[in-house]
Design a protein around this motif. Sequence first.
Motif, PDB file in Angstrom:
ATOM      1  N   CYS A 100     -35.854  28.528 -14.476  1.00 54.01           N
ATOM      2  CA  CYS A 100     -36.920  28.369 -15.475  1.00 54.01           C
ATOM      3  C   CYS A 100     -36.396  27.687 -16.737  1.00 54.01           C
ATOM      4  O   CYS A 100     -35.347  28.057 -17.263  1.00 54.01           O
ATOM      5  CB  CYS A 100     -37.514  29.719 -15.863  1.00 54.01           C
ATOM      6  N   ALA A 101     -37.139  26.730 -17.209  1.00 58.75           N
ATOM      7  CA  ALA A 101     -36.807  26.035 -18.451  1.00 58.75           C
ATOM      8  C   ALA A 101     -38.079  25.436 -19.026  1.00 58.75           C
ATOM      9  O   ALA A 101     -39.064  25.233 -18.310  1.00 58.75           O
ATOM     10  CB  ALA A 101     -35.767  24.945 -18.200  1.00 58.75           C
ATOM     11  N   GLU A 102     -38.051  25.167 -20.304  1.00 53.79           N
ATOM     12  CA  GLU A 102     -39.177  24.529 -20.988  1.00 53.79           C
ATOM     13  C   GLU A 102     -38.902  23.046 -21.181  1.00 53.79           C
ATOM     14  O   GLU A 102     -37.748  22.628 -21.321  1.00 53.79           O
ATOM     15  CB  GLU A 102     -39.400  25.160 -22.360  1.00 53.79           C
ATOM     16  N   LEU A 103     -39.950  22.267 -21.213  1.00 56.46           N
ATOM     17  CA  LEU A 103     -39.813  20.897 -21.701  1.00 56.46           C
ATOM     18  C   LEU A 103     -39.429  20.933 -23.180  1.00 56.46           C
ATOM     19  O   LEU A 103     -39.772  21.868 -23.908  1.00 56.46           O
ATOM     20  CB  LEU A 103     -41.122  20.129 -21.523  1.00 56.46           C
ATOM     21  N   ASP A 104     -38.705  19.917 -23.623  1.00 56.03           N
ATOM     22  CA  ASP A 104     -38.325  19.812 -25.026  1.00 56.03           C
ATOM     23  C   ASP A 104     -39.409  19.083 -25.811  1.00 56.03           C
ATOM     24  O   ASP A 104     -40.229  18.351 -25.241  1.00 56.03           O
ATOM     25  CB  ASP A 104     -36.991  19.066 -25.149  1.00 56.03           C
ATOM     26  N   ILE A 143     -45.897  24.355 -15.539  1.00 57.30           N
ATOM     27  CA  ILE A 143     -47.110  24.488 -14.723  1.00 57.30           C
ATOM     28  C   ILE A 143     -47.849  25.768 -15.091  1.00 57.30           C
ATOM     29  O   ILE A 143     -49.075  25.776 -15.277  1.00 57.30           O
ATOM     30  CB  ILE A 143     -46.755  24.480 -13.228  1.00 57.30           C
ATOM     31  N   ILE A 144     -47.111  26.865 -15.217  1.00 62.95           N
ATOM     32  CA  ILE A 144     -47.738  28.145 -15.575  1.00 62.95           C
ATOM     33  C   ILE A 144     -48.330  28.068 -16.969  1.00 62.95           C
ATOM     34  O   ILE A 144     -49.471  28.500 -17.199  1.00 62.95           O
ATOM     35  CB  ILE A 144     -46.725  29.293 -15.468  1.00 62.95           C
ATOM     36  N   ALA A 145     -47.576  27.514 -17.921  1.00 64.64           N
ATOM     37  CA  ALA A 145     -48.068  27.419 -19.298  1.00 64.64           C
ATOM     38  C   ALA A 145     -49.347  26.590 -19.376  1.00 64.64           C
ATOM     39  O   ALA A 145     -50.319  26.974 -20.053  1.00 64.64           O
ATOM     40  CB  ALA A 145     -46.984  26.818 -20.199  1.00 64.64           C
ATOM     41  N   LEU A 146     -49.383  25.460 -18.681  1.00 63.14           N
ATOM     42  CA  LEU A 146     -50.586  24.626 -18.670  1.00 63.14           C
ATOM     43  C   LEU A 146     -51.750  25.344 -17.991  1.00 63.14           C
ATOM     44  O   LEU A 146     -52.910  25.196 -18.405  1.00 63.14           O
ATOM     45  CB  LEU A 146     -50.305  23.302 -17.970  1.00 63.14           C
ATOM     46  N   SER A 147     -51.458  26.126 -16.963  1.00 62.88           N
ATOM     47  CA  SER A 147     -52.516  26.874 -16.273  1.00 62.88           C
ATOM     48  C   SER A 147     -53.108  27.941 -17.183  1.00 62.88           C
ATOM     49  O   SER A 147     -54.333  28.148 -17.201  1.00 62.88           O
ATOM     50  CB  SER A 147     -51.955  27.509 -14.996  1.00 62.88           C
ATOM     51  N   PRO A 166     -47.213  28.605 -27.488  1.00 61.15           N
ATOM     52  CA  PRO A 166     -47.714  29.975 -27.270  1.00 61.15           C
ATOM     53  C   PRO A 166     -47.889  30.311 -25.795  1.00 61.15           C
ATOM     54  O   PRO A 166     -47.729  31.469 -25.388  1.00 61.15           O
ATOM     55  CB  PRO A 166     -49.063  29.976 -27.995  1.00 61.15           C
ATOM     56  N   TYR A 167     -48.189  29.306 -24.984  1.00 60.81           N
ATOM     57  CA  TYR A 167     -48.385  29.544 -23.560  1.00 60.81           C
ATOM     58  C   TYR A 167     -47.047  29.635 -22.833  1.00 60.81           C
ATOM     59  O   TYR A 167     -46.950  30.323 -21.802  1.00 60.81           O
ATOM     60  CB  TYR A 167     -49.273  28.462 -22.965  1.00 60.81           C
ATOM     61  N   TYR A 168     -46.014  28.952 -23.344  1.00 62.66           N
ATOM     62  CA  TYR A 168     -44.670  29.185 -22.817  1.00 62.66           C
ATOM     63  C   TYR A 168     -44.260  30.636 -23.055  1.00 62.66           C
ATOM     64  O   TYR A 168     -43.677  31.285 -22.183  1.00 62.66           O
ATOM     65  CB  TYR A 168     -43.662  28.252 -23.495  1.00 62.66           C
ATOM     66  N   LYS A 169     -44.566  31.151 -24.244  1.00 61.33           N
ATOM     67  CA  LYS A 169     -44.240  32.548 -24.538  1.00 61.33           C
ATOM     68  C   LYS A 169     -44.943  33.489 -23.556  1.00 61.33           C
ATOM     69  O   LYS A 169     -44.331  34.408 -22.998  1.00 61.33           O
ATOM     70  CB  LYS A 169     -44.623  32.912 -25.972  1.00 61.33           C
ATOM     71  N   LYS A 170     -46.226  33.233 -23.309  1.00 63.16           N
ATOM     72  CA  LYS A 170     -46.969  34.054 -22.353  1.00 63.16           C
ATOM     73  C   LYS A 170     -46.372  33.929 -20.952  1.00 63.16           C
ATOM     74  O   LYS A 170     -46.320  34.905 -20.198  1.00 63.16           O
ATOM     75  CB  LYS A 170     -48.436  33.630 -22.325  1.00 63.16           C
ATOM     76  N   THR A 171     -45.910  32.737 -20.621  1.00 58.45           N
ATOM     77  CA  THR A 171     -45.321  32.507 -19.305  1.00 58.45           C
ATOM     78  C   THR A 171     -44.107  33.396 -19.087  1.00 58.45           C
ATOM     79  O   THR A 171     -43.998  34.096 -18.072  1.00 58.45           O
ATOM     80  CB  THR A 171     -44.922  31.029 -19.146  1.00 58.45           C
TER      81      THR A 171
END
Length: 559
Positions: free
Chosen positions: A90-94, A514-518, A118-123
Amino acid sequence: MILDIATGNVPRQIDADLCIIGGGVAGQMLAEALSTPTRDVVIVESGGRDFDPNVQSLAHGHNVGMPYYDLDEARLRLFGGTAAIWGGRCAELDAIDFEKRDYLPHSGWPISKAELSPYYKKTFDRLGLKRPRAEGLWSTIGKSAPPFDPTKLDSNLWVFDEMGERFTDPERDSFSHSRILLNATVTDIEVNAKNAVQHVRAESVTGHCTKINAKVFVLAAGAIETVRLLMGAVGHRPNGLGNDRDLLGRFFMEHPHARGGEFIPTNLAQTLTALPRAIRHDRNRYAAYMRPADEMQRQKGILNSSISIAPRLREGEKMELFRSATSKFKHDLPSSRFWRSSYHGLKKMAVKGLEWTDPWSSILNMKLNRDKMGVFAIVRAEQAPNPDSRITLARETDRLGTPQVALNWQLSEIDKHSVKILMETVGEEYRRLGWGDVKVSSWLSETSTRWNSDPLISSHPIGGYHHMGGTRMSSSPDTGVVDKDCRLHDSPNLYVASSSVFPTGGWANPTATIIALSLRLADHLKLVLGEQPARHAQNIASAPPVTIKQPGQLGKYDA
């Protein structure tokens, strides 16, 4: 409620508020976020509870560009999708990945990293993992980042989801208000004169079929299959839906893997521990990487690729027995639950071994195989968006009558150039720190070589099975297929939840994004759908049973 179309015990027609096509990570996250007792959500999944070779054969396609994995092996058709064999990285885009870069044509997202944060945090909260970009994470896990010049190199951490079957259980409590249709492959998408989707028709390989009506539809079928459906399953649209400007299927991207160079260390242990491969802290597993700093990317005009460091056999040597066995488990055997569990078990043994013995076991192994092994840079590269790298339809059809795909994967010169500059910079930093030297791989300077895949450098020698692009997100229909809310520019009620919407891919594994965008799309659809009365109980009670097709009638569903 779980319904299996393959059994024939499914109504001829199903009504819903929201129809999600695809039961992988994106589709499941949407359903979990949107299903309520008063909002009727249906997930339509092509596969079943486990791997079925007859269903998997529907994923067959053709590679007509650069060498790539067989398409029916690069993605899975079962509940959970390809996440069933996900390594959990798991990693985030920069932030720079979202920006318009003057030196990179077709770059720039219509949303920023700040909007997605905020959606990365939820992910990561949903996965029960520490956010890998969290401030002070290095010190939290008791390690120190390498002392590289921060204007040149950035060092950070992956975090791993180790629940290998997290997404393969359709009976999870979070689906208690959803209906899940298994073995239901969408073969027709019916749209009206305004391109609004009226209904979709789904078939099983056993010959059963049903029709799903909904107010809103979401394609969450993965990048390749999403493009395939938009191109080949929309009646009376010979060029596909969302393809008026010939953008559908273009800009396909991967994260190509390669051997970037060899480290010649003055202190082997120091080099191996600078970017540790297996760190265990507070029940989370981490691994380190380095990438070009944002400042260097802008200054040198390069892409955002990542490097990890590990002992590897030199080119031309014979693969070790253990790696050969695990590779066979992952690539050559059916992806059934039994074989997946066997592979995950072998992998966990290897990871535990690293956690307990690294770097000393690696040092001993290298001393015993001095002439065969070295310390190498494992490259997971960003691919520049390239309009000639694209998905189209082939003439051949699958057993349900849908055209197969043809993948023309193409890299650009900047892809290789960026890795070369990154490796040269790593060498400069090693020499500055007195850590030794770096011998940049020769293929990076060969004008005749576009890319060089190496089976001894990674268990995924070509790329990460990371399919991105094809329905890129844009602020205008002149430059993309979906808008910033992931809705097709050309349709009022059809959305896409997939890495196919990525305008650029960065270096990061796409699952977390993908999860964050969903989750972001779910918030948007809550506003679109509002609260609706649940209707699925009466639908199932009143609808007539579906009929089975006779052999030879496995083409399009006839209403």
